[in-house]
Every structure is written in C-alpha cells, then in structure tokens.
Scaffold this motif. Structure first.
Motif, PDB file in Angstrom:
ATOM      1  N   UNK A 104      -0.805   3.803   8.994  1.00  0.00           N
ATOM      2  CA  UNK A 104      -0.921   2.349   9.038  1.00  0.00           C
ATOM      3  C   UNK A 104       0.342   1.614   8.607  1.00  0.00           C
ATOM      4  N   UNK A 105       1.407   2.355   8.381  1.00  0.00           N
ATOM      5  CA  UNK A 105       2.664   1.715   8.037  1.00  0.00           C
ATOM      6  C   UNK A 105       3.838   2.629   8.350  1.00  0.00           C
ATOM      7  N   UNK A 106       4.989   2.009   8.593  1.00  0.00           N
ATOM      8  CA  UNK A 106       6.208   2.747   8.915  1.00  0.00           C
ATOM      9  C   UNK A 106       7.367   2.147   8.123  1.00  0.00           C
ATOM     10  N   UNK A 107       8.272   3.004   7.678  1.00  0.00           N
ATOM     11  CA  UNK A 107       9.473   2.525   6.999  1.00  0.00           C
ATOM     12  C   UNK A 107      10.642   3.428   7.363  1.00  0.00           C
ATOM     13  N   UNK A 108      11.841   2.869   7.307  1.00  0.00           N
ATOM     14  CA  UNK A 108      13.024   3.665   7.613  1.00  0.00           C
ATOM     15  C   UNK A 108      14.259   2.995   7.030  1.00  0.00           C
ATOM     16  N   UNK A 109      15.295   3.811   6.816  1.00  0.00           N
ATOM     17  CA  UNK A 109      16.614   3.318   6.469  1.00  0.00           C
ATOM     18  C   UNK A 109      17.567   3.519   7.656  1.00  0.00           C
ATOM     19  N   UNK A 110      17.062   4.062   8.751  1.00  0.00           N
ATOM     20  CA  UNK A 110      17.872   4.357   9.932  1.00  0.00           C
ATOM     21  C   UNK A 110      18.105   3.109  10.766  1.00  0.00           C
ATOM     22  N   UNK A 145      -6.152  -3.934   2.396  1.00  0.00           N
ATOM     23  CA  UNK A 145      -5.851  -4.946   1.388  1.00  0.00           C
ATOM     24  C   UNK A 145      -6.603  -4.659   0.097  1.00  0.00           C
ATOM     25  N   UNK A 146      -7.871  -4.285   0.200  1.00  0.00           N
ATOM     26  CA  UNK A 146      -8.660  -3.942  -0.991  1.00  0.00           C
ATOM     27  C   UNK A 146      -8.057  -2.757  -1.732  1.00  0.00           C
ATOM     28  N   UNK A 147      -7.457  -1.825  -0.976  1.00  0.00           N
ATOM     29  CA  UNK A 147      -6.865  -0.628  -1.582  1.00  0.00           C
ATOM     30  C   UNK A 147      -5.369  -0.773  -1.838  1.00  0.00           C
ATOM     31  N   UNK A 148      -4.879  -2.027  -1.825  1.00  0.00           N
ATOM     32  CA  UNK A 148      -3.497  -2.349  -2.213  1.00  0.00           C
ATOM     33  C   UNK A 148      -2.460  -1.715  -1.297  1.00  0.00           C
ATOM     34  N   UNK A 149      -2.750  -1.695   0.003  1.00  0.00           N
ATOM     35  CA  UNK A 149      -1.822  -1.133   0.980  1.00  0.00           C
ATOM     36  C   UNK A 149      -0.447  -1.804   0.915  1.00  0.00           C
ATOM     37  N   UNK A 150      -0.419  -3.093   0.615  1.00  0.00           N
ATOM     38  CA  UNK A 150       0.847  -3.823   0.570  1.00  0.00           C
ATOM     39  C   UNK A 150       1.814  -3.251  -0.454  1.00  0.00           C
ATOM     40  N   UNK A 151       1.296  -2.527  -1.439  1.00  0.00           N
ATOM     41  CA  UNK A 151       2.143  -1.992  -2.507  1.00  0.00           C
ATOM     42  C   UNK A 151       2.883  -0.720  -2.132  1.00  0.00           C
ATOM     43  N   UNK A 152       2.452  -0.044  -1.065  1.00  0.00           N
ATOM     44  CA  UNK A 152       2.949   1.312  -0.809  1.00  0.00           C
ATOM     45  C   UNK A 152       4.465   1.356  -0.614  1.00  0.00           C
ATOM     46  N   UNK A 153       5.018   0.420   0.151  1.00  0.00           N
ATOM     47  CA  UNK A 153       6.467   0.393   0.366  1.00  0.00           C
ATOM     48  C   UNK A 153       7.188   0.099  -0.945  1.00  0.00           C
ATOM     49  N   UNK A 155       6.119   0.704  -3.987  1.00  0.00           N
ATOM     50  CA  UNK A 155       5.988   1.868  -4.861  1.00  0.00           C
ATOM     51  C   UNK A 155       6.977   2.965  -4.476  1.00  0.00           C
ATOM     52  N   UNK A 156       7.257   3.096  -3.164  1.00  0.00           N
ATOM     53  CA  UNK A 156       8.252   4.086  -2.728  1.00  0.00           C
ATOM     54  C   UNK A 156       9.617   3.741  -3.321  1.00  0.00           C
ATOM     55  N   UNK A 157      10.006   2.479  -3.228  1.00  0.00           N
ATOM     56  CA  UNK A 157      11.306   2.067  -3.762  1.00  0.00           C
ATOM     57  C   UNK A 157      11.382   2.299  -5.261  1.00  0.00           C
ATOM     58  N   UNK A 158      10.342   1.889  -5.982  1.00  0.00           N
ATOM     59  CA  UNK A 158      10.337   2.060  -7.433  1.00  0.00           C
ATOM     60  C   UNK A 158      10.341   3.536  -7.800  1.00  0.00           C
ATOM     61  N   UNK A 159       9.578   4.341  -7.063  1.00  0.00           N
ATOM     62  CA  UNK A 159       9.523   5.773  -7.331  1.00  0.00           C
ATOM     63  C   UNK A 159      10.832   6.487  -7.096  1.00  0.00           C
ATOM     64  N   UNK A 160      11.679   5.884  -6.266  1.00  0.00           N
ATOM     65  CA  UNK A 160      13.000   6.456  -6.001  1.00  0.00           C
ATOM     66  C   UNK A 160      14.103   5.690  -6.719  1.00  0.00           C
TER      67      UNK A 160
END
Length: 267
Positions: A104-110, A145-153, A155-160
């Motif tokens: 349900x989401x995609x991210x890239x640095x490419x 939204x109920x499961x905080x999907x907006x946070x996933x990206x 959280x990736x940045x913070x985790x790295x």
C-alpha cells in the motif's frame, strides 16, 4: 490533476477528467486491475505522466490490500520480485510497468523510478525529503489510517537515523468529513491508536448513532504523533464523494467505477 505546492518532485494526483475511458470509467481511469479497456487505461497513464512532465520509463504500482506495507525500491532492488504487466501495442509500450502485490505504499531514493498508487475515496499521501532525496506515495483507507499507515515512511527515516525536519507531506483529495459516515466498528478501530482527545478532533457523533470522520485530519494527527510539524503538511480540502464532476468515488457509485492515481518521480 492535483498537486502540492510543498512537494518539489514531479508529482500529481489524477482526477476523473482528461482521459479516454468511457462509460462508468469516464474519462481518466488509471486502474488496470478492473474491466476497463487496458489500452484506454495505459493511454490515460501516459496522458498523466506527460502532464506532470515525468520522463522516467519504469513505473512501479501497488496492488493494494489496506496493509501497512511500504516497499523501498533501493539501488539493489530485484525487479524479479514484482509482477510485470504487458503494455505492448499501447501508449505505454516503451515503458516497463511493474506491480508490487499486497503493498500500500512505495518509497525510493532512486531517480529512475515512477511510483504509482490508486484511490477512490481513500487518502493519498505524498512524501518528499529534499535533504535525503526520498520520495514516497502511500494509500491509506480508514483501516490504514486507524493503523497509522501515514507513519511508516517517517519511521523508516527515523530508524535509519535520518532527520525528518526537511520532510514535506501532502494529504490529497479523499472522502471528506462532509460525506463520510461510519459506524461503531470503524470508530473502535481508531480507539486502539488514538487518544480520546485526538478522536474528538476528527470524529463527530451523529444523532442516528453513527459518526462523520475526517480521514485527512486523522492522518495529520498520526504524522504529528511521529514528530512531524503541522507546517510540514499540506492538505487538499476537496471531497471525492460529493464532487462527482472531478472525482471517482467508491462510496458514491460502487463498482464499476474508475480509480485515480498518484504519480511521483524525481526531476
């Protein structure tokens, strides 16, 4: 086409206008999962890419299941893990089109990838971090939204160990609080991750025992819970349910219907 002033990457969220599809899909339908003529859909996608000014010819799309999965397409990504879509003899014949199942989401640095997600009342989320070079697009329905999907990206940045102060986020047109009525099971799902005070900011009880819900505000609150400032978020106020001229809406029409898409790529 709608876009965000705070996002500098090449991006846009389609409306239902400006394409070649007919009937219930008229006219800008970008979903190739349904029964619309695939060649019409591929033409619509090409129209959208040209309008945005995207030149990259590798598109990765989501096959959404209301999950919290955000796929990171890094430099070592193995495209064999994706489903390849045949676009021969169409306006996308010079493109490579891939689908990521149960995503349900995609991210890239490419800078050679186009990210694509689908909507018809759910919330489009668009991300850009000019400091790290991140771009992302996320689909968040009421479950996400109920499961905080907006946070996933985020959280990736913070985790790295990346700072999020430069992150800019757009919340696009979706079902609005003016039209989106829900019942107790939906509200109960939000109670798991949102406080009563937060719930009061985006849920309005009705006399009939149901509720009106503001998914845009709920996603903004989810992002702020993760340390994003409100100044980093741009929100489109339009409602897909009540604006039948500009938007496809599953809540308004059911199937068959068209879908809208977010596209984002680096300049």
């Amino acid at each position: 086409m709608r876009n965000f002033k705070n996002i500098k990457a090449l991006h846009g969220i389609t409306t239902r206008n400006g394409g070649v599809s007919v009937g219930a899909f008229a006219s800008m339908n970008t979903s190739f999962f349904g029964i619309d003529d695939p060649k019409h859909v591929y033409t619509n996608i090409k129209i959208a890419l040209d309008e945005i000014g995207i030149k990259s010819k590798t598109i990765i799309a989501t096959q959404q299941v209301h999950s919290n999965k955000v796929l990171n397409i890094d430099e070592a990504f193995d495209f064999r893990t994706l489903k390849s879509i045949d676009t021969s003899n169409s306006d996308l014949q010079e493109y490579k089109l891939f689908v990521s199942p149960e995503t349900d989401g995609l991210m890239t640095f490419r800078d050679d990838i186009v990210l694509m997600t689908f909507y018809a009342d759910c919330v489009p989320l668009v991300y850009e971090d000019e400091l790290t070079g991140l771009i992302a697009t996320v689909h968040s329905g009421w479950r996400g939204t109920a499961h905080l999907m907006a946070q996933e990206v985020v959280k990736y940045l913070i985790g790295n160990e990346m700072k999020v102060e430069q992150l800019r986020i757009g919340i696009g047109h979706c079902a609005g609080i003016c039209c989106y009525e829900v019942d107790d099971p939906v509200v109960d799902a939000f109670r798991v991750n949102y406080s009563n005070e937060q719930l009061g900011a985006f849920i309005i009880p009705k006399e009939n025992g149901k509720y009106m819900i503001d998914l845009k505000q709920a996603n903004a609150i989810a992002l702020m819970k993760q340390g994003i400032a409100l100044s980093q978020i741009e929100i489109n106020p339009e409602c897909t349910i009540c604006n039948a001229v500009d938007f496809h809406s599953h809540r308004r029409t059911g199937y068959p219907r068209g879908s809208m898409s977010t596209f984002i790529a680096k300049k």
